[in-house]
Design a protein around this motif. Sequence first.
Motif, PDB file in Angstrom:
ATOM      1  N   TRP A 177      20.606 -34.305 -10.319  1.00  9.51           N
ATOM      2  CA  TRP A 177      19.443 -33.599  -9.065  1.00  9.51           C
ATOM      3  C   TRP A 177      19.351 -33.201  -7.665  1.00  9.51           C
ATOM      4  CZ3 TRP A 177      15.351 -30.598 -11.437  1.00  9.51           C
ATOM      5  CH2 TRP A 177      15.387 -31.118 -12.192  1.00  9.51           C
ATOM      6  N   ALA A 178      20.227 -34.570  -7.367  1.00  9.15           N
ATOM      7  CA  ALA A 178      20.613 -34.463  -6.167  1.00  9.15           C
ATOM      8  C   ALA A 178      21.996 -33.289  -5.638  1.00  9.15           C
ATOM      9  CB  ALA A 178      21.198 -35.614  -5.655  1.00  9.15           C
ATOM     10  N   ARG A 179      22.979 -33.282  -6.306  1.00 10.14           N
ATOM     11  CA  ARG A 179      23.909 -32.364  -6.714  1.00 10.14           C
ATOM     12  C   ARG A 179      22.759 -30.839  -6.545  1.00 10.14           C
ATOM     13  NH1 ARG A 179      27.657 -35.512  -9.642  1.00 10.14           N
ATOM     14  NH2 ARG A 179      29.440 -36.107  -7.601  1.00 10.14           N
ATOM     15  N   LEU A 180      21.712 -30.558  -7.453  1.00  9.59           N
ATOM     16  CA  LEU A 180      21.482 -29.193  -7.663  1.00  9.59           C
ATOM     17  C   LEU A 180      20.797 -28.976  -6.337  1.00  9.59           C
ATOM     18  CD1 LEU A 180      20.752 -26.402  -9.476  1.00  9.59           C
ATOM     19  CD2 LEU A 180      18.743 -28.408  -9.851  1.00  9.59           C
ATOM     20  N   ARG A 181      19.661 -30.111  -6.133  1.00  9.40           N
ATOM     21  CA  ARG A 181      18.480 -29.522  -4.884  1.00  9.40           C
ATOM     22  C   ARG A 181      19.403 -29.483  -3.246  1.00  9.40           C
ATOM     23  NH1 ARG A 181      14.853 -28.535  -7.317  1.00  9.40           N
ATOM     24  NH2 ARG A 181      13.549 -29.923  -8.370  1.00  9.40           N
ATOM     25  N   LEU A 182      21.189 -30.079  -3.304  1.00  5.19           N
ATOM     26  CA  LEU A 182      21.856 -29.797  -2.158  1.00  5.19           C
ATOM     27  C   LEU A 182      22.050 -28.171  -2.277  1.00  5.19           C
ATOM     28  CD1 LEU A 182      23.191 -31.279   0.974  1.00  5.19           C
ATOM     29  CD2 LEU A 182      25.480 -31.751  -1.570  1.00  5.19           C
ATOM     30  N   ALA A 183      22.933 -27.518  -3.647  1.00  7.72           N
ATOM     31  CA  ALA A 183      23.321 -26.618  -3.646  1.00  7.72           C
ATOM     32  C   ALA A 183      21.955 -25.628  -3.296  1.00  7.72           C
ATOM     33  CB  ALA A 183      23.436 -26.899  -4.853  1.00  7.72           C
ATOM     34  N   GLN A 184      20.521 -25.563  -3.939  1.00  7.41           N
ATOM     35  CA  GLN A 184      19.228 -24.756  -3.097  1.00  7.41           C
ATOM     36  C   GLN A 184      19.026 -25.079  -2.125  1.00  7.41           C
ATOM     37  OE1 GLN A 184      17.201 -27.153  -6.534  1.00  7.41           O
ATOM     38  NE2 GLN A 184      17.095 -24.799  -7.904  1.00  7.41           N
ATOM     39  N   GLY A 185      19.685 -25.883  -0.876  1.00  3.66           N
ATOM     40  CA  GLY A 185      19.311 -26.183   0.401  1.00  3.66           C
ATOM     41  C   GLY A 185      18.023 -27.078   0.136  1.00  3.66           C
ATOM     42  N   ASP A 186      17.113 -28.355  -0.469  1.00  9.15           N
ATOM     43  CA  ASP A 186      16.782 -29.018  -0.663  1.00  9.15           C
ATOM     44  C   ASP A 186      17.374 -30.382  -0.247  1.00  9.15           C
ATOM     45  OD1 ASP A 186      14.210 -30.836  -0.423  1.00  9.15           O
ATOM     46  OD2 ASP A 186      13.535 -29.367  -1.821  1.00  9.15           O
ATOM     47  N   ARG A 187      17.373 -30.331   1.342  1.00 12.21           N
ATOM     48  CA  ARG A 187      17.976 -31.484   1.119  1.00 12.21           C
ATOM     49  C   ARG A 187      17.634 -32.667   1.540  1.00 12.21           C
ATOM     50  NH1 ARG A 187      22.488 -30.422   3.510  1.00 12.21           N
ATOM     51  NH2 ARG A 187      23.382 -31.890   4.905  1.00 12.21           N
ATOM     52  N   HIS A 188      16.460 -32.740   1.555  1.00 11.63           N
ATOM     53  CA  HIS A 188      15.193 -33.711   1.612  1.00 11.63           C
ATOM     54  C   HIS A 188      15.059 -34.066   0.529  1.00 11.63           C
ATOM     55  CE1 HIS A 188      11.009 -36.507   1.960  1.00 11.63           C
ATOM     56  NE2 HIS A 188      11.028 -35.374   1.345  1.00 11.63           N
ATOM     57  N   LYS A 189      14.307 -33.276  -0.897  1.00  9.18           N
ATOM     58  CA  LYS A 189      14.673 -34.198  -2.494  1.00  9.18           C
ATOM     59  C   LYS A 189      16.282 -34.429  -2.926  1.00  9.18           C
ATOM     60  CE  LYS A 189      11.027 -33.077  -3.408  1.00  9.18           C
ATOM     61  NZ  LYS A 189      10.150 -33.876  -4.389  1.00  9.18           N
ATOM     62  N   ALA A 190      17.218 -34.036  -2.020  1.00  9.58           N
ATOM     63  CA  ALA A 190      18.405 -34.423  -2.649  1.00  9.58           C
ATOM     64  C   ALA A 190      18.735 -35.601  -1.750  1.00  9.58           C
ATOM     65  CB  ALA A 190      19.281 -33.525  -1.490  1.00  9.58           C
ATOM     66  N   ARG A 191      18.062 -36.134  -0.998  1.00  7.48           N
ATOM     67  CA  ARG A 191      18.463 -37.530  -0.266  1.00  7.48           C
ATOM     68  C   ARG A 191      17.648 -38.048  -1.753  1.00  7.48           C
ATOM     69  NH1 ARG A 191      18.511 -34.821   4.753  1.00  7.48           N
ATOM     70  NH2 ARG A 191      20.138 -35.739   5.232  1.00  7.48           N
ATOM     71  N   GLU A 192      16.645 -38.087  -2.140  1.00  7.24           N
ATOM     72  CA  GLU A 192      15.961 -38.926  -2.522  1.00  7.24           C
ATOM     73  C   GLU A 192      16.060 -39.176  -3.685  1.00  7.24           C
ATOM     74  OE1 GLU A 192      11.611 -37.276  -3.077  1.00  7.24           O
ATOM     75  OE2 GLU A 192      11.022 -37.687  -1.255  1.00  7.24           O
ATOM     76  N   HIS A 193      16.580 -38.407  -4.981  1.00  7.06           N
ATOM     77  CA  HIS A 193      17.566 -38.323  -5.795  1.00  7.06           C
ATOM     78  C   HIS A 193      19.057 -38.994  -5.592  1.00  7.06           C
ATOM     79  CE1 HIS A 193      14.924 -36.012  -8.398  1.00  7.06           C
ATOM     80  NE2 HIS A 193      14.932 -34.967  -7.771  1.00  7.06           N
ATOM     81  N   LEU A 194      19.090 -39.014  -4.919  1.00  6.11           N
ATOM     82  CA  LEU A 194      20.952 -39.896  -4.417  1.00  6.11           C
ATOM     83  C   LEU A 194      20.341 -41.539  -4.548  1.00  6.11           C
ATOM     84  CD1 LEU A 194      23.386 -40.339  -3.648  1.00  6.11           C
ATOM     85  CD2 LEU A 194      23.143 -39.331  -1.755  1.00  6.11           C
TER      86      LEU A 194
END
Length: 360
Positions: A316-333
């Motif tokens: 999920w972190a990698r996917l959100r990062l690819a979609q440009g949602d860095r906030h969500k990426a950080r949460e999942h990470l």
Amino acid sequence: AKMIVEAFQDVYWRRIQREYNFYNNNILGAINADLAVLMNFFNRYPQQVIRDLPAHCQAIVLNQSAYDLRTIGHLKEATKLFQLGIKLDIEQENWRSAACNAGLLSEVYLYIGDITQAIEFGKQSWDLANQSGDMFWRMSDRTSLAYALHQHDKRDEAESLYHQTEAFQKELSPNHIHLFSWAGFRYCEFLLDEGQYELVQKRASQALQMEEGRILDKALDYLSLGRSYLLKAEREEQDYYGIALDFLQKAVSGLRRVGSLLHLPSGLITRARLQRQCVSLMVGAYDLAQTDLAEAQRIAERGSMGLHLADCHLEWARLRLAQGDRHKAREHLATAKTMIERMGYHRRDKDVVEIEGQLS
């Protein structure tokens, strides 16, 4: 009482399961039907099997019920039955059965995320296999311990055990020089972490020819092949994505067919990883990836599958990062990192570091 014994021994064990061929599970993939039949041999589930059954039959009921529960993702329920079954096996000095089921229990604790318990039962499985004197189980049960050590990132110890196991395999069956079935799948997972995707392609292709209609084993071989071609595409920056996807579709389909919720999240997470990288090649790739990850997460949460859940959050972190949602990426990470540290799932430490670097 006589009818109960006959129903178990003559109908269920000899005709339906065909004894240790486990036909219901390995060939038909009828896990839920098998479990429904076994429930009839309990006086009070899960504590007490019908006492009219001989002790060795009671152990089979317990261990086979635990195996079915494990397969459909009821992991915590499975641990209780496995422990009761192994206790009965040991009391009857049925070391082979005890070794096999201790290895399965090790895997259950591993997927739950209790890696310490997984290693302990892996060691017990090895000790029981040695006590049995059976070469096959002495070979097979080393991979349970190796798999647990691999997740804990004890790579040297795991590799040594895999090499020992393969040496046993060659000695036991000179025509089968490579590990196959579950043992082969576990070793392929280790080899992929070492970047040896071409060796995995060779091994998994050979294993496919040996599975003899066993649905789960074939699905796991397809999963190994899908992962190997995906890694090849990532490393060589060439378009092997179509080949990888074909194998992953077969893997997911096979895992669904056999009802193996224990392994299905692995197939879904790997397919999501591929879809995330194929935005320019696949219509709606991100949506497809989200659908697969959401299903994998639901299964993992319902089944208390800690390792799968941590893997979901990493992807999920990698996917959100690819979609440009860095906030969500950080949460999942952050969620994944906490879980990995708590479970000792240090195999994934490098993934955490990699994503942190991409987010910095």
